[in-house]
Design a protein around this motif. Sequence first.
Motif, PDB file in Angstrom:
ATOM      1  N   ALA A   8       2.550 -11.098  -6.643  1.00  9.52           N
ATOM      2  CA  ALA A   8       1.931 -10.824  -5.339  1.00  9.52           C
ATOM      3  C   ALA A   8       0.954 -11.914  -4.935  1.00  9.52           C
ATOM      4  CB  ALA A   8       1.217  -9.469  -5.377  1.00  9.52           C
ATOM      5  N   ASP A   9       0.282 -12.533  -5.912  1.00  8.79           N
ATOM      6  CA  ASP A   9      -0.687 -13.573  -5.578  1.00  8.79           C
ATOM      7  C   ASP A   9      -0.012 -14.743  -4.871  1.00  8.79           C
ATOM      8  OD1 ASP A   9       0.666 -14.040  -8.056  1.00  8.79           O
ATOM      9  OD2 ASP A   9      -0.826 -15.537  -8.617  1.00  8.79           O
ATOM     10  N   GLN A  10       1.241 -15.033  -5.227  1.00  9.06           N
ATOM     11  CA  GLN A  10       1.952 -16.123  -4.574  1.00  9.06           C
ATOM     12  C   GLN A  10       2.318 -15.769  -3.128  1.00  9.06           C
ATOM     13  OE1 GLN A  10       5.153 -17.983  -6.771  1.00  9.06           O
ATOM     14  NE2 GLN A  10       4.229 -17.462  -8.748  1.00  9.06           N
ATOM     15  N   ILE A  11       2.630 -14.501  -2.888  1.00 11.63           N
ATOM     16  CA  ILE A  11       2.908 -14.062  -1.517  1.00 11.63           C
ATOM     17  C   ILE A  11       1.643 -14.200  -0.670  1.00 11.63           C
ATOM     18  CG2 ILE A  11       3.563 -12.114  -0.060  1.00 11.63           C
ATOM     19  CD1 ILE A  11       5.921 -13.170  -1.611  1.00 11.63           C
ATOM     20  N   TYR A  12       0.521 -13.738  -1.207  1.00  9.41           N
ATOM     21  CA  TYR A  12      -0.757 -13.866  -0.481  1.00  9.41           C
ATOM     22  C   TYR A  12      -1.047 -15.331  -0.158  1.00  9.41           C
ATOM     23  CZ  TYR A  12      -2.588  -9.080  -0.930  1.00  9.41           C
ATOM     24  OH  TYR A  12      -2.818  -7.728  -0.804  1.00  9.41           O
ATOM     25  N   GLU A  13      -0.886 -16.182  -1.164  1.00  9.36           N
ATOM     26  CA  GLU A  13      -1.193 -17.606  -0.968  1.00  9.36           C
ATOM     27  C   GLU A  13      -0.269 -18.221   0.076  1.00  9.36           C
ATOM     28  OE1 GLU A  13      -1.490 -21.763  -3.588  1.00  9.36           O
ATOM     29  OE2 GLU A  13      -0.987 -19.867  -4.573  1.00  9.36           O
ATOM     30  N   HIS A  14       0.995 -17.851   0.030  1.00  7.73           N
ATOM     31  CA  HIS A  14       1.962 -18.419   0.974  1.00  7.73           C
ATOM     32  C   HIS A  14       1.631 -18.035   2.413  1.00  7.73           C
ATOM     33  CE1 HIS A  14       5.786 -20.139   2.208  1.00  7.73           C
ATOM     34  NE2 HIS A  14       6.023 -19.052   2.911  1.00  7.73           N
ATOM     35  N   LEU A  15       1.103 -16.834   2.601  1.00  9.64           N
ATOM     36  CA  LEU A  15       0.839 -16.331   3.957  1.00  9.64           C
ATOM     37  C   LEU A  15      -0.581 -16.614   4.434  1.00  9.64           C
ATOM     38  CD1 LEU A  15       2.657 -12.886   3.671  1.00  9.64           C
ATOM     39  CD2 LEU A  15       3.466 -14.934   4.871  1.00  9.64           C
ATOM     40  N   GLU A  16      -1.374 -17.240   3.588  1.00  8.56           N
ATOM     41  CA  GLU A  16      -2.759 -17.529   3.964  1.00  8.56           C
ATOM     42  C   GLU A  16      -2.794 -18.393   5.238  1.00  8.56           C
ATOM     43  OE1 GLU A  16      -6.847 -19.309   1.919  1.00  8.56           O
ATOM     44  OE2 GLU A  16      -4.972 -19.295   0.804  1.00  8.56           O
ATOM     45  N   GLY A  17      -3.669 -18.025   6.166  1.00 10.72           N
ATOM     46  CA  GLY A  17      -3.792 -18.765   7.411  1.00 10.72           C
ATOM     47  C   GLY A  17      -2.837 -18.334   8.498  1.00 10.72           C
ATOM     48  N   THR A  18      -1.998 -17.326   8.223  1.00  9.67           N
ATOM     49  CA  THR A  18      -1.091 -16.793   9.234  1.00  9.67           C
ATOM     50  C   THR A  18      -1.618 -15.440   9.720  1.00  9.67           C
ATOM     51  OG1 THR A  18       0.354 -15.473   7.794  1.00  9.67           O
ATOM     52  CG2 THR A  18       0.786 -17.848   7.916  1.00  9.67           C
ATOM     53  N   ASP A  19      -0.954 -14.893  10.723  1.00 12.41           N
ATOM     54  CA  ASP A  19      -1.302 -13.568  11.224  1.00 12.41           C
ATOM     55  C   ASP A  19      -0.560 -12.456  10.501  1.00 12.41           C
ATOM     56  OD1 ASP A  19      -3.009 -14.662  13.139  1.00 12.41           O
ATOM     57  OD2 ASP A  19      -1.397 -14.853  14.618  1.00 12.41           O
ATOM     58  N   VAL A  20       0.249 -12.811   9.513  1.00 14.49           N
ATOM     59  CA  VAL A  20       1.055 -11.820   8.805  1.00 14.49           C
ATOM     60  C   VAL A  20       0.171 -11.011   7.853  1.00 14.49           C
ATOM     61  CG1 VAL A  20       3.024 -11.481   7.270  1.00 14.49           C
ATOM     62  CG2 VAL A  20       3.070 -13.324   8.968  1.00 14.49           C
ATOM     63  N   LEU A  21       0.325  -9.695   7.888  1.00 20.47           N
ATOM     64  CA  LEU A  21      -0.438  -8.811   7.022  1.00 20.47           C
ATOM     65  C   LEU A  21       0.336  -8.534   5.743  1.00 20.47           C
ATOM     66  CD1 LEU A  21      -1.626  -6.194   9.701  1.00 20.47           C
ATOM     67  CD2 LEU A  21      -2.831  -8.238   8.890  1.00 20.47           C
ATOM     68  N   VAL A  22      -0.390  -8.233   4.664  1.00 20.13           N
ATOM     69  CA  VAL A  22       0.236  -7.932   3.377  1.00 20.13           C
ATOM     70  C   VAL A  22      -0.066  -6.494   2.994  1.00 20.13           C
ATOM     71  CG1 VAL A  22       0.373  -8.496   0.926  1.00 20.13           C
ATOM     72  CG2 VAL A  22       0.074 -10.334   2.609  1.00 20.13           C
ATOM     73  N   SER A  23       0.993  -5.737   2.688  1.00 20.18           N
ATOM     74  CA  SER A  23       0.863  -4.394   2.134  1.00 20.18           C
ATOM     75  C   SER A  23       0.941  -4.522   0.614  1.00 20.18           C
ATOM     76  CB  SER A  23       1.973  -3.485   2.657  1.00 20.18           C
ATOM     77  OG  SER A  23       1.877  -2.193   2.095  1.00 20.18           O
ATOM     78  N   ASP A  24      -0.162  -4.296  -0.052  1.00 17.47           N
ATOM     79  CA  ASP A  24      -0.280  -4.579  -1.480  1.00 17.47           C
ATOM     80  C   ASP A  24       0.295  -3.441  -2.316  1.00 17.47           C
ATOM     81  OD1 ASP A  24      -1.262  -5.062  -4.153  1.00 17.47           O
ATOM     82  OD2 ASP A  24      -2.685  -6.471  -3.267  1.00 17.47           O
ATOM     83  N   GLU A  25       1.297  -3.775  -3.129  1.00 20.16           N
ATOM     84  CA  GLU A  25       1.899  -2.818  -4.054  1.00 20.16           C
ATOM     85  C   GLU A  25       1.723  -3.277  -5.490  1.00 20.16           C
ATOM     86  OE1 GLU A  25       5.969  -2.033  -2.982  1.00 20.16           O
ATOM     87  OE2 GLU A  25       5.498  -1.844  -0.853  1.00 20.16           O
ATOM     88  N   SER A  26       0.662  -4.043  -5.750  1.00 20.49           N
ATOM     89  CA  SER A  26       0.456  -4.602  -7.082  1.00 20.49           C
ATOM     90  C   SER A  26       0.373  -3.527  -8.155  1.00 20.49           C
ATOM     91  CB  SER A  26      -0.825  -5.442  -7.109  1.00 20.49           C
ATOM     92  OG  SER A  26      -0.731  -6.536  -6.220  1.00 20.49           O
ATOM     93  N   ASP A  27      -0.094  -2.341  -7.782  1.00 17.15           N
ATOM     94  CA  ASP A  27      -0.298  -1.285  -8.769  1.00 17.15           C
ATOM     95  C   ASP A  27       0.986  -0.589  -9.181  1.00 17.15           C
ATOM     96  OD1 ASP A  27      -0.083  -0.252  -6.165  1.00 17.15           O
ATOM     97  OD2 ASP A  27      -1.163   1.582  -6.696  1.00 17.15           O
ATOM     98  N   GLN A  28       2.027  -0.644  -8.337  1.00 18.20           N
ATOM     99  CA  GLN A  28       3.252   0.094  -8.623  1.00 18.20           C
ATOM    100  C   GLN A  28       4.380  -0.432  -7.760  1.00 18.20           C
ATOM    101  OE1 GLN A  28       2.997   4.301  -7.759  1.00 18.20           O
ATOM    102  NE2 GLN A  28       4.988   4.780  -8.650  1.00 18.20           N
ATOM    103  N   LEU A  29       5.555  -0.598  -8.355  1.00  9.93           N
ATOM    104  CA  LEU A  29       6.740  -0.964  -7.590  1.00  9.93           C
ATOM    105  C   LEU A  29       7.256   0.292  -6.897  1.00  9.93           C
ATOM    106  CD1 LEU A  29       8.696  -3.271  -6.915  1.00  9.93           C
ATOM    107  CD2 LEU A  29      10.042  -2.614  -8.911  1.00  9.93           C
ATOM    108  N   LEU A  30       7.284   0.286  -5.567  1.00  6.95           N
ATOM    109  CA  LEU A  30       7.484   1.507  -4.799  1.00  6.95           C
ATOM    110  C   LEU A  30       8.889   1.676  -4.234  1.00  6.95           C
ATOM    111  CD1 LEU A  30       4.102   1.512  -2.812  1.00  6.95           C
ATOM    112  CD2 LEU A  30       4.689   2.800  -4.891  1.00  6.95           C
ATOM    113  N   GLU A  31       9.785   0.720  -4.427  1.00  9.45           N
ATOM    114  CA  GLU A  31      11.111   0.719  -3.803  1.00  9.45           C
ATOM    115  C   GLU A  31      10.962   0.650  -2.277  1.00  9.45           C
ATOM    116  OE1 GLU A  31      14.162   3.280  -5.623  1.00  9.45           O
ATOM    117  OE2 GLU A  31      12.554   4.082  -6.890  1.00  9.45           O
TER     118      GLU A  31
END
Length: 228
Positions: A59-82
């Motif tokens: 997930a940290d790589q997704i956050y880093e890739h989207l840094e500086g954009t308007d795209v929001l991240v829904s964090d599922e780091s605690d559990q893979l939710l399907e």
Amino acid sequence: MPEHPSTILLFAAGLGTRMSPLTNTRPKPLVEVAGKPLLDHALAQCEGMKAVVNAHYFADQIYEHLEGTDVLVSDESDQLLETGGGLKRALPLLDSNPVFTMNTDAVWRGANPIRPLKNAWRPEKMDALLLMIPTEQAVGHTGSGDFDIDDKGRLSRGSDYVYSGVQIICTDGLAAVSENAFSMWTLWDGMLANGKMYGTVYDGQWCDVGRPDSIPIAETMLAGNNNV
């Protein structure tokens, strides 16, 4: 209910096991096709929309890739939710009903795949509208199709069409699901039973990029070579 949604969830949380070993050190949506990450190919289809990306694996790589954009991240780091659970988790960020959802393991050549869904969406009779690919035109896809389409556009389980990974879906049914992690089929099964799940066919080219050997196939398609 709006005529059609202007918010989209892009699924980017999966483990990407079929894409191994490329996913040993990065999430599948950051695997590159034609010099651009799969996630960016998907985001290019979402211009003018509020976009939310879910993240679990690396997930940290997704956050880093989207840094500086308007795209929001829904964090599922605690559990893979399907897929169904991921949509439920993202609802506060999406703030919309219905919503678009899009898988991030495909590339497109032709019209923006969002457009035919907007054009075909009829909220008075549909709970979901899926963008479908005729099985014989599903580049890079292995196995059979997922659905059949009747003469009124309603879907049933079948083999004539492959689900492209893009849909409009109403989210009302999520409130009744007590589980955190569950498949999109938890919603789809009820919609199929009620005759409120529809499909429309994409007339451009689509390539499933699920495995390393799919990448050169996708790149050939994007380059305009029809012999794929």
